[in-house]
Motif scaffolding. Sequence first.
Motif, PDB file in Angstrom:
ATOM      1  N   THR A  23       0.461  -1.631   0.280  1.00  0.00           N
ATOM      2  CA  THR A  23       0.368  -0.236  -0.037  1.00  0.00           C
ATOM      3  C   THR A  23       0.983   1.450   0.150  1.00  0.00           C
ATOM      4  O   THR A  23       2.408   1.205  -0.087  1.00  0.00           O
ATOM      5  CB  THR A  23      -0.875  -0.001   1.239  1.00  0.00           C
ATOM      6  OG1 THR A  23      -2.715   0.899   0.947  1.00  0.00           O
ATOM      7  CG2 THR A  23      -0.261   0.332   2.715  1.00  0.00           C
ATOM      8  N   THR A  24       0.396   2.399  -0.116  1.00  0.00           N
ATOM      9  CA  THR A  24       0.915   3.758   0.353  1.00  0.00           C
ATOM     10  C   THR A  24       0.469   4.627   1.180  1.00  0.00           C
ATOM     11  O   THR A  24      -0.748   4.240   1.792  1.00  0.00           O
ATOM     12  CB  THR A  24       1.184   4.569  -1.107  1.00  0.00           C
ATOM     13  OG1 THR A  24      -0.060   4.987  -1.451  1.00  0.00           O
ATOM     14  CG2 THR A  24       1.339   3.872  -2.600  1.00  0.00           C
ATOM     15  N   ILE A  77       9.102   0.233   9.439  1.00  0.00           N
ATOM     16  CA  ILE A  77       8.525  -0.485   8.481  1.00  0.00           C
ATOM     17  C   ILE A  77       6.264  -0.339   8.849  1.00  0.00           C
ATOM     18  O   ILE A  77       6.083   0.201   9.766  1.00  0.00           O
ATOM     19  CB  ILE A  77       7.991  -2.082   8.508  1.00  0.00           C
ATOM     20  CG1 ILE A  77       9.160  -2.234   7.946  1.00  0.00           C
ATOM     21  CG2 ILE A  77       7.268  -2.948   7.314  1.00  0.00           C
ATOM     22  CD1 ILE A  77      10.232  -3.704   8.070  1.00  0.00           C
ATOM     23  N   TYR A  78       5.273   0.511   7.452  1.00  0.00           N
ATOM     24  CA  TYR A  78       4.132   0.666   8.128  1.00  0.00           C
ATOM     25  C   TYR A  78       3.349  -0.534   7.919  1.00  0.00           C
ATOM     26  O   TYR A  78       3.562  -1.517   6.755  1.00  0.00           O
ATOM     27  CB  TYR A  78       3.553   2.225   7.693  1.00  0.00           C
ATOM     28  CG  TYR A  78       2.228   2.269   7.348  1.00  0.00           C
ATOM     29  CD1 TYR A  78       1.365   2.602   8.998  1.00  0.00           C
ATOM     30  CD2 TYR A  78       1.342   1.750   6.360  1.00  0.00           C
ATOM     31  CE1 TYR A  78       0.441   2.617   8.315  1.00  0.00           C
ATOM     32  CE2 TYR A  78      -0.108   1.153   6.588  1.00  0.00           C
ATOM     33  CZ  TYR A  78      -0.013   2.267   8.198  1.00  0.00           C
ATOM     34  OH  TYR A  78      -2.153   2.309   8.256  1.00  0.00           O
ATOM     35  N   TYR A  80       1.221  -2.853   4.296  1.00  0.00           N
ATOM     36  CA  TYR A  80       2.582  -2.851   4.585  1.00  0.00           C
ATOM     37  C   TYR A  80       3.007  -1.790   2.898  1.00  0.00           C
ATOM     38  O   TYR A  80       2.914  -1.737   2.230  1.00  0.00           O
ATOM     39  CB  TYR A  80       3.057  -3.748   5.389  1.00  0.00           C
ATOM     40  CG  TYR A  80       4.137  -4.239   3.208  1.00  0.00           C
ATOM     41  CD1 TYR A  80       5.543  -4.196   3.488  1.00  0.00           C
ATOM     42  CD2 TYR A  80       3.168  -4.870   2.477  1.00  0.00           C
ATOM     43  CE1 TYR A  80       6.425  -4.748   2.580  1.00  0.00           C
ATOM     44  CE2 TYR A  80       4.134  -5.950   1.847  1.00  0.00           C
ATOM     45  CZ  TYR A  80       5.301  -5.399   1.224  1.00  0.00           C
ATOM     46  OH  TYR A  80       6.081  -5.803   0.239  1.00  0.00           O
ATOM     47  N   TYR A  81       3.933  -1.107   3.666  1.00  0.00           N
ATOM     48  CA  TYR A  81       5.422  -0.592   3.089  1.00  0.00           C
ATOM     49  C   TYR A  81       6.228   0.314   3.589  1.00  0.00           C
ATOM     50  O   TYR A  81       6.250  -0.441   5.263  1.00  0.00           O
ATOM     51  CB  TYR A  81       4.932   1.110   2.134  1.00  0.00           C
ATOM     52  CG  TYR A  81       4.279   2.251   3.195  1.00  0.00           C
ATOM     53  CD1 TYR A  81       5.073   2.799   3.890  1.00  0.00           C
ATOM     54  CD2 TYR A  81       3.033   2.317   3.617  1.00  0.00           C
ATOM     55  CE1 TYR A  81       4.599   3.496   4.661  1.00  0.00           C
ATOM     56  CE2 TYR A  81       1.939   3.083   4.536  1.00  0.00           C
ATOM     57  CZ  TYR A  81       3.551   4.241   5.089  1.00  0.00           C
ATOM     58  OH  TYR A  81       2.866   5.545   5.512  1.00  0.00           O
ATOM     59  N   VAL A  82       7.430   0.252   3.317  1.00  0.00           N
ATOM     60  CA  VAL A  82       9.085   0.772   3.995  1.00  0.00           C
ATOM     61  C   VAL A  82       9.087   2.053   3.868  1.00  0.00           C
ATOM     62  O   VAL A  82       9.104   2.473   2.639  1.00  0.00           O
ATOM     63  CB  VAL A  82       9.644  -0.421   3.926  1.00  0.00           C
ATOM     64  CG1 VAL A  82      10.988  -0.133   4.199  1.00  0.00           C
ATOM     65  CG2 VAL A  82       9.223  -1.821   3.687  1.00  0.00           C
ATOM     66  N   PHE A  92       9.827   1.902  -0.514  1.00  0.00           N
ATOM     67  CA  PHE A  92      10.022   0.715  -0.949  1.00  0.00           C
ATOM     68  C   PHE A  92       9.254  -0.148  -0.634  1.00  0.00           C
ATOM     69  O   PHE A  92       8.242  -0.196   0.622  1.00  0.00           O
ATOM     70  CB  PHE A  92      10.843   0.505  -1.039  1.00  0.00           C
ATOM     71  CG  PHE A  92      12.010   0.321  -0.077  1.00  0.00           C
ATOM     72  CD1 PHE A  92      12.069  -1.199   0.191  1.00  0.00           C
ATOM     73  CD2 PHE A  92      12.701   1.614   0.980  1.00  0.00           C
ATOM     74  CE1 PHE A  92      12.608  -1.699   1.486  1.00  0.00           C
ATOM     75  CE2 PHE A  92      13.067   0.644   1.607  1.00  0.00           C
ATOM     76  CZ  PHE A  92      13.139  -0.613   2.520  1.00  0.00           C
ATOM     77  N   TRP A  93       8.979  -1.552  -1.227  1.00  0.00           N
ATOM     78  CA  TRP A  93       8.681  -2.637  -0.880  1.00  0.00           C
ATOM     79  C   TRP A  93       8.786  -3.381  -0.944  1.00  0.00           C
ATOM     80  O   TRP A  93      10.152  -3.625  -1.985  1.00  0.00           O
ATOM     81  CB  TRP A  93       6.882  -3.219  -1.596  1.00  0.00           C
ATOM     82  CG  TRP A  93       6.084  -2.037  -1.258  1.00  0.00           C
ATOM     83  CD1 TRP A  93       5.153  -1.629  -0.315  1.00  0.00           C
ATOM     84  CD2 TRP A  93       6.260  -0.908  -2.257  1.00  0.00           C
ATOM     85  NE1 TRP A  93       4.285  -0.542  -0.645  1.00  0.00           N
ATOM     86  CE2 TRP A  93       5.250   0.146  -1.595  1.00  0.00           C
ATOM     87  CE3 TRP A  93       7.451   0.277  -3.391  1.00  0.00           C
ATOM     88  CZ2 TRP A  93       4.970   2.057  -1.819  1.00  0.00           C
ATOM     89  CZ3 TRP A  93       7.239   1.322  -3.674  1.00  0.00           C
ATOM     90  CH2 TRP A  93       5.614   1.887  -2.905  1.00  0.00           C
ATOM     91  N   PHE A  94       8.636  -5.094  -0.589  1.00  0.00           N
ATOM     92  CA  PHE A  94       9.557  -6.288  -0.387  1.00  0.00           C
ATOM     93  C   PHE A  94       9.473  -6.675  -2.266  1.00  0.00           C
ATOM     94  O   PHE A  94       9.730  -8.079  -2.225  1.00  0.00           O
ATOM     95  CB  PHE A  94       9.317  -7.442   0.569  1.00  0.00           C
ATOM     96  CG  PHE A  94       9.923  -6.809   1.761  1.00  0.00           C
ATOM     97  CD1 PHE A  94      10.710  -5.613   2.253  1.00  0.00           C
ATOM     98  CD2 PHE A  94       8.536  -6.772   3.059  1.00  0.00           C
ATOM     99  CE1 PHE A  94      10.843  -5.112   3.207  1.00  0.00           C
ATOM    100  CE2 PHE A  94       9.068  -6.111   4.495  1.00  0.00           C
ATOM    101  CZ  PHE A  94      10.639  -5.609   4.306  1.00  0.00           C
TER     102      PHE A  94
END
Length: 486
Positions: free
Chosen positions: A18-19, A118-119, A131-133, A142-144
Amino acid sequence: MSHYQSTKDLTDVNLRPTTSALGSRYAHKKQSRPSNMIIRPGQFAYAGESEPRYLPLGWTSFVQPEGQLYFARNSSPRVVTDAYLYSAVIQERILHYAAVVTKVIDAKQITLPDTAEIYLSPSQSGDECSYYVADHAAHILFWFEEVDLDQLLIPDLVSESHLRFALEDLYFQHVEQFPSHSPAGLSLPVDELISIFIHGEGDQITSSNSTFPFQAKECKKFINLLEAAKPRMEQPSSICTVARLWSVISRHRMQTHYAQEHARLSRDQMIIDIPETPRGVIFAATSRMLAGIPETYAAKLDRLFADEIVFLSPWRDFVDERRAEWQQSLSWSLGLAIVNALFLALPPFSSAIASLSLLCCAIAVVASLTLSLTYNDATTWCAEQVAEYLSESKQASPGFRRLALALSAPRATFIWAAFLASSQALYILQSATNVFVLAALIGLVLLARTPWGRWAKAASSILPRCRRVQDKDAMHMGDNSVCIQV
């Protein structure tokens, strides 16, 4: 899709990218239930406060300057969430998803920078977690896993540098929403932001088509605000304000294609290849019947929504102009309606013409009142509201045909009412004399409106060419006669 499956296999849980722009903090409909309370003797004074509510080890509660409660974990990996961690059910889910993320990081052998956090946001059902980082050093999210722009509701972009502006916008929105826990590596360049607003103020003063999102007087206020916030950047309120402004600037740079091959340097400049929709013959004919006003307004709406981007200052100017025009049409139509009522009562005038003119006045009055009420608060709309409204109007009627006709109704129908009322003079003239005198008068008017000067200029430009052609023909004839004589 394979990335999602691998994550689910590891944890039996779906992590959904997500954002920070997709949250519902300003739109949720959850409600509180206030109740009566007992105030203990000396509460919050000599008796102190109640025992703090339990939070898991490493977790702390914080309050965003607007009032939103959130929680942060200051251990590796760092985690933030706006889920209500005081709820036992939600707390259990957050702890579970935090462990899930740790397993994913280990399984993918990802080395997170120390400046990353990390959210997490669990769903209502608990079967997935958004989630997002956020990286406070790189100023990006960014994301995994690989993520498609459409999945994150990010518009199409033209390059990786263009993508960075989009990710910066989302990052600064994250900082705006979570500014109170002093995250590691947080650095917001205030001096650079002040310079940007100084340039924006100058650009607005010296250009009538500046793309900067704020007017000159607003820029001056923001410069003063940033100067005041600069020595107080340890305060969450200052961090929140500066991050919000950086988010606006990053989004503006993304929309104007800043530093790209084709940058938007004027707000009515179209740099995206969007197929132009023709308005059609019927609209063109209707516009001619309405003095060309709908065509003019449709063109203005095209410029206001160039490349489907909205600038608030031109929109507000456009709405103010229309509202003043509708008010003028309303007052003039009411006055002309009184004149037409007199025409109906007096015998020399045509009752049919007066009735038609009165009908046009009534339409102008109703249209003016309806549009004035509809757009009463349109100058207070935010950019997202204006963009949504114009997008829906354009989709409902390509080329803004329907909207342009509606906006032009008061002025156009008043013009018709005035024209019909004026034609009463011709009716009286025809009644007092005969139809031949009326035809002669109309003929003189048409002759007076004929563009004789333009026709004469065109004829004079043609005659020299005719003379040159005649001269060439004569020369050829002379040459031929000489040949015959020889």
